[in-house]
Design a protein around this motif. Structure first.
Motif, PDB file in Angstrom:
ATOM      1  N   VAL A   1       0.860  -1.183   0.000  1.00  0.00           N
ATOM      2  CA  VAL A   1       0.000   0.000   0.000  1.00  0.00           C
ATOM      3  C   VAL A   1       0.896   1.232   0.000  1.00  0.00           C
ATOM      4  O   VAL A   1       1.559   1.543   0.984  1.00  0.00           O
ATOM      5  N   ARG A   2       0.947   1.941  -1.122  1.00  0.00           N
ATOM      6  CA  ARG A   2       1.828   3.093  -1.269  1.00  0.00           C
ATOM      7  C   ARG A   2       1.165   4.405  -0.882  1.00  0.00           C
ATOM      8  O   ARG A   2       1.836   5.383  -0.561  1.00  0.00           O
ATOM      9  N   LEU A   3      -0.146   4.450  -0.938  1.00  0.00           N
ATOM     10  CA  LEU A   3      -0.852   5.694  -0.657  1.00  0.00           C
ATOM     11  C   LEU A   3      -2.225   5.353  -0.117  1.00  0.00           C
ATOM     12  O   LEU A   3      -2.856   4.394  -0.560  1.00  0.00           O
ATOM     13  N   HIS A   4      -2.686   6.128   0.838  1.00  0.00           N
ATOM     14  CA  HIS A   4      -4.015   5.895   1.395  1.00  0.00           C
ATOM     15  C   HIS A   4      -4.692   7.237   1.639  1.00  0.00           C
ATOM     16  O   HIS A   4      -4.036   8.259   1.880  1.00  0.00           O
ATOM     17  N   SER A   5      -5.987   7.243   1.548  1.00  0.00           N
ATOM     18  CA  SER A   5      -6.763   8.455   1.799  1.00  0.00           C
ATOM     19  C   SER A   5      -8.118   8.064   2.368  1.00  0.00           C
ATOM     20  O   SER A   5      -8.702   7.051   1.969  1.00  0.00           O
ATOM     21  N   ALA A   6      -8.579   8.870   3.309  1.00  0.00           N
ATOM     22  CA  ALA A   6      -9.893   8.624   3.899  1.00  0.00           C
ATOM     23  C   ALA A   6     -10.987   9.412   3.207  1.00  0.00           C
ATOM     24  O   ALA A   6     -12.158   9.305   3.575  1.00  0.00           O
ATOM     25  N   ASP A   7     -10.618  10.196   2.196  1.00  0.00           N
ATOM     26  CA  ASP A   7     -11.632  11.019   1.531  1.00  0.00           C
ATOM     27  C   ASP A   7     -11.096  11.470   0.178  1.00  0.00           C
ATOM     28  O   ASP A   7     -10.619  12.592   0.025  1.00  0.00           O
ATOM     29  N   ALA A   8     -11.157  10.602  -0.815  1.00  0.00           N
ATOM     30  CA  ALA A   8     -10.557  10.906  -2.115  1.00  0.00           C
ATOM     31  C   ALA A   8     -11.539  10.676  -3.252  1.00  0.00           C
ATOM     32  O   ALA A   8     -12.514   9.934  -3.123  1.00  0.00           O
ATOM     33  N   GLU A   9     -11.237  11.318  -4.358  1.00  0.00           N
ATOM     34  CA  GLU A   9     -11.955  11.073  -5.611  1.00  0.00           C
ATOM     35  C   GLU A   9     -10.934  10.623  -6.642  1.00  0.00           C
ATOM     36  O   GLU A   9      -9.816  11.149  -6.701  1.00  0.00           O
ATOM     37  N   VAL A  10     -11.311   9.645  -7.457  1.00  0.00           N
ATOM     38  CA  VAL A  10     -10.385   9.017  -8.396  1.00  0.00           C
ATOM     39  C   VAL A  10     -10.919   9.177  -9.813  1.00  0.00           C
ATOM     40  O   VAL A  10     -12.093   8.888 -10.088  1.00  0.00           O
TER      41      VAL A  10
END
Length: 726
Positions: A640-649
C-alpha cells in the motif's frame, strides 16, 4: 571446439556497508529480488593507518568471498559512516578559516561571524575558527592574501562567506579559487544552501568545513581501495535524509553524512519492509531512535548541531535512552517492599556486566539481588544479581525474554526459563511473580517511548488505522512487541533487524533536496526548482525513468522545496511486473479492515491498483454526514503506497489530461476566508507516483502536473487522486 553459447548472466549484487563506532557491518543483496545474500561483521578500524577504509575493505572482501561472487558482480556499492557525527560529538574537527567577503554593511555583518568560535560542540569544545576579511574579491591578489591570512593562523580548511551570495556568489567563488591555488580544501555558503539567513548559512558551512578534511581523506582511501579490489561500480555514500549521494557530491558536502546512522535504519524499513505509514524504532543496547514514515516518505527537518539550528536537512529522529541493555532501577531489595523506579539510561555495557538472561542457569542458582552504581557519579539503585562471586545485569532484554516476547531466532533471544530464573529475585523484591515483574519492567521502559511515538503520530497526522510499528536493530524485540501491545498498534520486527542499517544503505535511493526562498514565486520559478532537483539526482546516476520529484510551496515563508529521489538503473525492478489482483485486494482490505470482496477497484494502470470503499462517518450524526471514499493505492509488489480517507479518483488520457485536470481542480477547489484551497493531488503515471499534495496554489499545481504528464505517451492513462484538505 569451444561452446559458442555465452554463460548465463550473473545476478548483480548490491552491497551496503555501515561503519559504526565499534563494528563495520556489510551486507550483499540481490539486485533483482532484494533478497539478503550474506552479511559480515568486522571491527571498525579506527587505529589503522588507512582509518575506517581498512575495515570497509576487509568487510567487502570477506563478504564477497562468503557469498562466492567476484568484484565484477558488484553493481552498486554504498557505505554509511558515523565519522562526521563522531567528529562533531567529540569536537575532533579541523581548524576553520572563515573569509568574509564584502564592504560597508556587508563587512559589518561578516565581522559577527567571529562569534562562530563560541559555538560549543557536544564535547564542550568550541568550534576552532579563524577570520579574515576580503573587501576586494575581484582582485586575485586580495583573495589570495585573505586565504593566506587564515592559513597563517592555523586554518586547515577555508569557508567563503558573503551576504546574499545566494543571489550572486561571485565573491565566494573568488575565495574558492584562491584556496584551490593554495591547495587547501574549501567550501562556500552558496554550495551548502540557497536559503537566506547569513548566520545560519555560515554556521552550516562552517560545520561542513570542520569535518571536510577527514572525510576527504577517508573518501580518497576508500575509493582507491575499491578500485584496487576491482569493483567498477561507483561508490555512493549514505546521507542524513535517508538517501545516498555520489562520492564527488559527498566531497562538497560531507556534513550531509552527519546523523546518517539513523537514516540508514529507516531507509532499510522503507525499502526492505515496504512501510507505507508507520513509526520505525531502531533499538540498540543503550537507546532507541524513533522516526516516521508517512505515505511512503521519510520525514525531514532542519536539524540542530552544537545547540543551534542549521540548514542541514536531516531525518526527524527522536532518541530515547532505553535499549536492550538498559538496567532496571529499584528502591530497595527487601522482599515485597521494593518498587520499580526506572529503567536506564545506563546500560549493561557501561556497567561492564553480562546480561543475566544469557548466563548458564547453574550460574544463577542462589543469586541474590543487589544495588550498584554503574559509574561513581550514578545513584546506587541499579539492580544486579550476585552469584558465585560474579555480577549479572538485569536488563530490558531479560524482561522481554521472560515475558515471552522475543521470537525464536531473534538476535536478542534467550531461553525464557533462564530469563524468568534471572528475574525471580527482582520479582520477590517487588512482591510478585517473574512474568509480572518482567511486564512491569517493560511498561516502565516504554513509558517515554510511548510518549514520543504518540507525539510523532500527532505531529505528522499519521492515520492510526494503517500506521504500524516496525522494530529494527539488535534490540528490536526488546521494545517493539510490548509497545505494540501497549498502544494497540500493529507491530512487527523487521527481517534481519540486526543488519537493518547496512540493508538500508544497500537499498537506498539517490536523493537530493533543493530549497529556494522566492517571494511571489511564478510557475516558472517552481518548475526551475523542480528541474534542478531532478537534474541533481540524474547527474549522480539515477535512472531517468525512475525519478520522482515532490514539490512543496510554502507561501508564508516564500519557500519552494523540491525533493528528488531516483533509483539507479540497477535498483529499478521490472516495471512491467504486476501483483496478483487477489493479493492487491488482500493488502488493501487489511489496511481498510474490510473484506476483499467488499472493495471496488476504482482504477488501474498496470503498475498500480486503486481500491477502496465508501463509508459514512461513525457516531450519532453519521447518517446525516457526507459519505467518504476510502482509497488505497497498491503497487506492483503488493504494498500500500498511498491511502486516503476522503478521495476522488479519475482516469484520464495523457494527451487530453491537462485540460481535464484543470477543470477537476477548479471544480474541487474550495473557497474560504484564506482564499482558494485546491485539493491535494497525486498522479499515477506508469511506474511513477507524483506527489503534488504539498502545492497549495492552483497555478503551480497545474504547471507541475503538466510537466509530469508531458513525459507520457498521448494514449497512456493518467490516474488522478484528489483529496479534500481538512
Amino acid at each position: 571446439m569451444s561452446d559458442p553459447t555465452p554463460p548465463p548472466a550473473r545476478d548483480p549484487v548490491r552491497v551496503g556497508i555501515d561503519v559504526g563506532g565499534t563494528f563495520t557491518d556489510a551486507v550483499a543483496v540481490s539486485a533483482t529480488t532484494y533478497a539478503l545474500l550474506g552479511q559480515v561483521k568486522v571491527p571498525t578500524s579506527h587505529d589503522h593507518a588507512d582509518g575506517v577504509a581498512h575495515g570497509i575493505m576487509t568487510a567487502l572482501e570477506r563478504l564477497l568471498d562468503d557469498i562466492g561472487v567476484s568484484a565484477d558482480d558488484v553493481g552498486f556499492l554504498a557505505h554509511g559512516t558515523t565519522q562526521a557525527t563522531n567528529a562533531l560529538l567529540e569536537g575532533d574537527v579541523a581548524t576553520i578559516g572563515i573569509v568574509g567577503v564584502g564592504t560597508g554593511f556587508d563587512a559589518l555583518a561578516n565581522r559577527r561571524l567571529r562569534s562562530l568560535g563560541k559555538l560549543r560542540l557536544d564535547s564542550g569544545r568550541a568550534l576552532p575558527v579563524r577570520y579574515a576579511a576580503l573587501r576586494a574579491p575581484e582582485s586575485t591578489e586580495a583573495a589570495l592574501a585573505s586565504v593566506d591570512a587564515v592559513l597563517a593562523e592555523g586554518a586547515e580548511v577555508v569557508v567563503a562567506v558573503q551576504p546574499f551570495s545566494v543571489d550572486d556568489p561571485a565573491g565566494e567563488r573568488s575565495v574558492l579559487e584562491a584556496a584551490g591555488a593554495r591547495g587547501v580544501p574549501a567550501t562556500a555558503t552558496h554550495e551548502i544552501t540557497r536559503l537566506y539567513g547569513l548566520g545560519k548559512r555560515a554556521r552550516t558551512a562552517a560545520l561542513n568545513a570542520g569535518v571536510m578534511p577527514r572525510m576527504l581523506q577517508t573518501a580518497d582511501l576508500v575509493e582507491r581501495s575499491i578500485q584496487r579490489a576491482g569493483v567498477r561500480a561507483p561508490l555512493m555514500v549514505m546521507r542524513c535524509d535517508g538517501g545516498v549521494m555520489s562520492l564527488p557530491e559527498m566531497r562538497h558536502r560531507p556534513l550531509l553524512t552527519v546523523l546518517s546512522g539513523p537514516a540508514a535504519g529507516v531507509a532499510g524499513a522503507l525499502m526492505g519492509e515496504k512501510v507505507s505509514e508507520g513509526v520505525f524504532l531502531e533499538t540498540g543496547g543503550t537507546s532507541t531512535d524513533i522516526s516516521v514514515i508517512r505515505r511512503g516518505r521519510v520525514q525531514i527537518r532542519h536539524t540542530q548541531l552544537g545547540g543551534r539550528e542549521t540548514y542541514l536537512s536531516a531525518l526527524d529522529v527522536r532518541t530515547v535512552g532505553v535499549g536492550g541493555g538498559s538496567l532496571v532501577r529499584i528502591s530497595g531489595t527487601a522482599p515485597g517492599a521494593a518498587s520499580l523506579t526506572g529503567v536506564g539510561p545506563r546500560s549493561a555495557h557501561i556497567a561492564g556486566l553480562p546480561y543475566a538472561c544469557f548466563a548458564d542457569p547453574e550460574e544463577l542458582r542462589g543469586a541474590r539481588l543487589a544495588l550498584v552504581s554503574p559509574l561513581d557519579s550514578d545513584p546506587a539503585d541499579h539492580a544486579v544479581l550476585e552469584a558465585g562471586g560474579r555480577r549479572f545485569a538485569l536488563t530490558v532484554t531479560c524482561a522481554a525474554n521472560a515475558a515471552g516476547l522475543v521470537p525464536e531466532g531473534d538476535h536478542a533471544r534467550s531461553e525464557a526459563a533462564t530469563a524468568r530464573l534471572a528475574l525471580e529475585p527482582l520479582a520477590q523484591a517487588l512482591g510478585t511473580d517473574a512474568v509480572t515483574a518482567a511486564r512491569r519492567v517493560l511498561h516502565t521502559a516504554t513509558e517515554r517511548v510511548t510518549e514520543v511515538v504518540d507525539a510523532l503520530v500527532d505531529d505528522y497526522r499519521l492515520d492510526r488505522d494503517v500506521c504500524s510499528l516496525v522494530g529494527g536493530g539488535g534490540g528490536a524485540a526488546t521494545v517493539t512487541p510490548y509497545l505494540g501491545e501497549r498502544t494497540g498498534m500493529a507491530a512487527r520486527i523487521a527481517a534481519h533487524s540486526e543488519v537493518i542499517s547496512p540493508l538500508g544503505v544497500a537499498l537506498a535511493l539517490v536523493r537530493e533536496t533543493v530549497e529556494r526562498i522566492i517571494p511571489d514565486a511564478t510557475h516558472a520559478d517552481v518548475l526551475t526548482v523542480r528541474t534542478e532537483a531532478e537534474r541533481a539526482v540524474l547527474d549522480q546516476g539515477a535512472d531517468p525513468a525512475a525519478v520522482e520529484v515532490d514539490v512543496t510551496v510554502d507561501p508564508r515563508r516564500n519557500l519552494v522545496t523540491a525533493v528528488a529521489t531516483g533509483a539507479t538503473a540497477l535498483r529499478a525492478k521490472d516495471r512491467a511486473a504486476t501483483t496478483d489482483e487477489a493479493a492487491a485486494r488482500a493488502a488493501a482490505a487489511a489496511s481498510l479492515d474490510a473484506r476483499p470482496g467488499d472493495l471496488t477497484e476504482f482504477a488501474a494502470n498496470g503498475q498500480y491498483r486503486v481500491l477502496g470503499l465508501v463509508r459514512r462517518p461513525g457516531g450519532r450524526l453519521g447518517r446525516f454526514a457526507r459519505p467518504r471514499t476510502h482509497v488505497r493505492v497498491v503497487d506492483a509488489e503488493g504494498v500500500v503506497r498511498l491511502h486516503s480517507a476522503d478521495a476522488e479518483v479519475d482516469t484520464l488520457v495523457a494527451g487530453q489530461a491537462e485540460g481535464a485536470l484543470r477543470d477537476l481542480v477548479a471544480e474541487r477547489t474550495v473557497y474560504g476566508d484564506g482564499g482558494a484551497v485546491p485539493p491535494a493531488v497525486w498522479l499515477l503515471l506508469g511506474p511513477k507516483l507524483a506527489d503534488l499534495s504539498g502545492v497549495m496554489d492552483p497555478g503551480h499545481l497545474l504547471a507541475l502536473a503538466g510537466t509530469e504528464i508531458a513525459r507520457r505517451g498521448p494514449e497512456e492513462p493518467v490516474v488522478v487522486l484528489m483529496e479534500r484538505r481538512r
